[in-house]
Design an enzyme around this catalytic site. Structure first.
Site, PDB file in Angstrom:
ATOM      1  N   GLU A 110       0.800  -1.237   0.000  1.00 37.63           N
ATOM      2  CA  GLU A 110       0.000   0.000   0.000  1.00 37.63           C
ATOM      3  C   GLU A 110       0.828   1.280   0.000  1.00 37.63           C
ATOM      4  O   GLU A 110       0.683   2.146   0.875  1.00 37.63           O
ATOM      5  CB  GLU A 110      -0.995   0.001   1.165  1.00 37.63           C
ATOM      6  CG  GLU A 110      -2.058  -1.052   0.999  1.00 37.63           C
ATOM      7  CD  GLU A 110      -3.310  -0.829   1.840  1.00 37.63           C
ATOM      8  OE1 GLU A 110      -3.402   0.193   2.529  1.00 37.63           O
ATOM      9  OE2 GLU A 110      -4.212  -1.683   1.770  1.00 37.63           O
ATOM     10  N   GLU A 162      -5.453  -8.619   0.286  1.00 35.67           N
ATOM     11  CA  GLU A 162      -6.264  -8.260   1.461  1.00 35.67           C
ATOM     12  C   GLU A 162      -7.694  -8.015   1.024  1.00 35.67           C
ATOM     13  O   GLU A 162      -7.939  -7.449  -0.056  1.00 35.67           O
ATOM     14  CB  GLU A 162      -5.745  -6.988   2.161  1.00 35.67           C
ATOM     15  CG  GLU A 162      -4.474  -7.197   2.943  1.00 35.67           C
ATOM     16  CD  GLU A 162      -3.985  -5.949   3.662  1.00 35.67           C
ATOM     17  OE1 GLU A 162      -4.829  -5.162   4.151  1.00 35.67           O
ATOM     18  OE2 GLU A 162      -2.756  -5.773   3.726  1.00 35.67           O
TER      19      GLU A 162
HETATM   20  C1  BG6 Z   1      -4.698  -2.271   5.048  1.00 34.22           C
HETATM   21  C2  BG6 Z   1      -3.344  -2.548   5.663  1.00 34.22           C
HETATM   22  O1  BG6 Z   1      -4.684  -1.013   4.516  1.00 34.22           O
HETATM   23  O2  BG6 Z   1      -5.800  -2.246   5.895  1.00 34.22           O
HETATM   24  C3  BG6 Z   1      -3.389  -3.401   6.927  1.00 34.22           C
HETATM   25  O3  BG6 Z   1      -2.488  -3.113   4.715  1.00 34.22           O
HETATM   26  C4  BG6 Z   1      -4.543  -2.950   7.810  1.00 34.22           C
HETATM   27  O4  BG6 Z   1      -2.145  -3.327   7.549  1.00 34.22           O
HETATM   28  C5  BG6 Z   1      -5.838  -3.116   7.021  1.00 34.22           C
HETATM   29  O5  BG6 Z   1      -4.627  -3.615   9.030  1.00 34.22           O
HETATM   30  C6  BG6 Z   1      -7.094  -2.793   7.807  1.00 34.22           C
HETATM   31  O6  BG6 Z   1      -7.020  -1.498   8.341  1.00 34.22           O
HETATM   32  P1  BG6 Z   1      -7.297  -1.229   9.877  1.00 34.22           P
HETATM   33  O7  BG6 Z   1      -7.066   0.215  10.073  1.00 34.22           O
HETATM   34  O8  BG6 Z   1      -8.708  -1.612  10.121  1.00 34.22           O
HETATM   35  O9  BG6 Z   1      -6.333  -2.102  10.622  1.00 34.22           O
END
Ligand code: BG6
Length: 469
Positions: free
Chosen positions: A165, A370
């Site tokens: 990211e 993700e």
């Molecule tokens: C992504 C990241 O943007 O979102 C992760 O790569 C992150 O590291 C995930 O945990 C979810 O975001 P958050 O703020 O809910 O942890």
């Protein structure tokens, strides 16, 4: 488009799940590891920090055995630069090297394909103190780190991700965190850092192809399609503006070796164009990824900027992410989508739409690294009934299967997250895993691993290669 028949998920589809080093490992200063920038960031007082996290550093064997029980074909994790090279460059830390050797060996024992992220928000703090990504020397440091990783693990790992990211780091630096008393850098500085990261990534991809024949490497960006708020042409242009500035400008560089012309016009006009040397273009053009990795959570809906001082607003439920920009776009509500408990848009159809756009643009296979829903899961009588997570994943996989039917080439799907981990700024209040980690923000309890309902659902889905979707 509707089809009479939907295509199946490919036979060798990588059904996986993801984590990142600082969010699961803990052991922040153990066995020679030095602090990364993320370890030094100011942390909200009411949520867990990264010191212990899910203690994966000590429990990786138990965790990977559970991943195997779930049937995972792939495990995406990140290597902490600060475990391998505690001084950022130079001396290699054998204990850190051994840890990831063990993780990889454990994965292979269960025929789980390791997918390695080289850099997930965690620049060594010692490099940051010297100027971090503002300096060209950090490009060389990243290449040296890459060379070490490819020598150490190149024989055992096929799939590599360069930087997680990069677009979030540049566009929303406050979302990741800030050093104590630190300020968000100005845009000119951020775009200069971005350019240095692009060069570092290009050099590392080139080196990788020389050192790891048969290996595959790609960037991991947060990609999302944009909808215009109405059918007004001005809204369509604004949606395109933000799609280019937020997504395509970050993915075009590794794939095509150029900055998107609209982004260049924007950067020049605002006086924030980074310094680009003429040889930099050769460096960028000299490298190509083998696939695109993408993190997908939500879509965005975009209206034209009105320039009335109200274009900029915080994202719902998230004061750290400011959206909107005078003269570029303003965020709008989409009445056609649901939202999670944390205000994140839930848009499975937008997932198909984004996959189609990414494939059409880059003609490269896609690995989803993700996707998932953060929720305050409740442990009741030793069980976690996370039917909302099953519903979320099922709907996204249904749309991915349609995207495959549309002709999109998919490598695999690694939702966030394999097990509960520290959310970037909501600690353990907001959980993502298939496996519950029994700890609270500050009470570590016994850290017992408890299989959520979604664990069993995903196990069945993998066993049937998604035929139930
Ligand atoms: C992504 C990241 O943007 O979102 C992760 O790569 C992150 O590291 C995930 O945990 C979810 O975001 P958050 O703020 O809910 O942890």
């Amino acid at each position: 488009m509707n089809y009479k028949n939907r295509k199946d998920f490919p036979e060798n589809f990588l059904w996986g799940a993801s984590t990142s080093a600082y969010q699961v490992e803990g052991a922040v200063l153990e066995d020679g590891k030095s602090p990364s920038i993320i370890d030094m960031y100011e942390h909200p007082d009411d949520v867990a920090d990264f010191q212990i996290a899910s203690d994966h550093y000590h429990r990786y064997k138990e965790d990977i055995a559970l991943f195997a029980q779930m049937g995972l074909k792939a495990y995406r994790f990140s290597i902490a630069w600060t475990r391998i090279l505690p001084e950022g460059t130079g001396k290699v830390n054998e204990a850190g090297v051994a840890f990831y050797k063990n993780v990889i060996r454990e994965c292979r024992k269960y025929q789980i394909e390791p997918i390695v992220t080289m850099y997930h928000f965690d620049l060594p703090y010692c490099l940051e103190k010297e100027g971090g990504w503002n300096r060209r020397e950090t490009i060389d440091a990243f290449v040296e780190y890459g060379k070490n990783l490819f020598e150490l693990y190149g024989k055992d790992v096929v799939y590599w991700l360069t930087i997680n990211e990069q677009n979030t780091m540049i566009l929303h630096p406050g979302a990741i965190g800030l050093p104590k008393g630190g300020k968000v850098p100005g845009k000119k500085e951020l775009y200069q850092q971005n350019h240095h990261m692009m060069l570092a990534q290009a050099k590392v991809m080139k080196l990788f192809h020389e050192m790891v024949p048969g290996g595959k490497i790609g960037p991991a960006l947060n990609l999302t399609a944009m909808y215009p708020a109405t059918c007004a042409p001005e809204d369509a242009i604004a949606a395109h503006n933000w799609e280019v500035l937020r997504c395509w400008n970050f993915a075009d560089v590794p794939v095509y070796g150029w900055y998107h012309p609209l982004a260049v016009s924007y950067l020049e006009d605002r006086g924030i164009m980074p310094e680009v040397l003429s040889e930099d273009y050769e460096t960028l053009k000299d490298a190509r990824p083998d696939f695109i990795a993408m993190n997908y959570y939500s879509t965005a809906t975009i209206g034209a900027s009105k320039g009335d001082g109200q274009d900029v607003a915080a994202r719902a439920g998230d004061q750290q992410i400011m959206l909107g920009e005078n003269g570029v776009y303003r965020p709008a509500e989409n009445p056609n989508v649901e939202k999670s408990q944390y205000g994140w848009v839930i848009d499975p159809v937008g997932f198909r739409y984004t996959l189609r756009k990414v494939y059409e643009r880059y003609h490269l296979p896609i690995l989803v690294t993700e996707n998932g829903i953060g929720a305050s899961d409740q442990l009741e009588d030793g069980k976690v009934h996370d039917e909302y997570r099953i519903d979320f994943l099922k709907k996204h996989l249904y749309q991915m299967r349609l995207a495959i039917t549309d002709g999109v080439e998919m490598i695999g799907y690694c939702p966030w997250a394999a097990l509960d981990l520290v959310s970037t700024h909501q600690g353990y209040q907001k959980r993502y895993g298939f496996i519950y980690v029994d700890r609270d923000e500050f009470d570590l309890k016994d850290m017992k691993r408890i299989l959520k309902d979604s664990f069993f659902w995903y196990q069945k889905t993998i066993a049937e290669n998604g035929k139930n979707i």
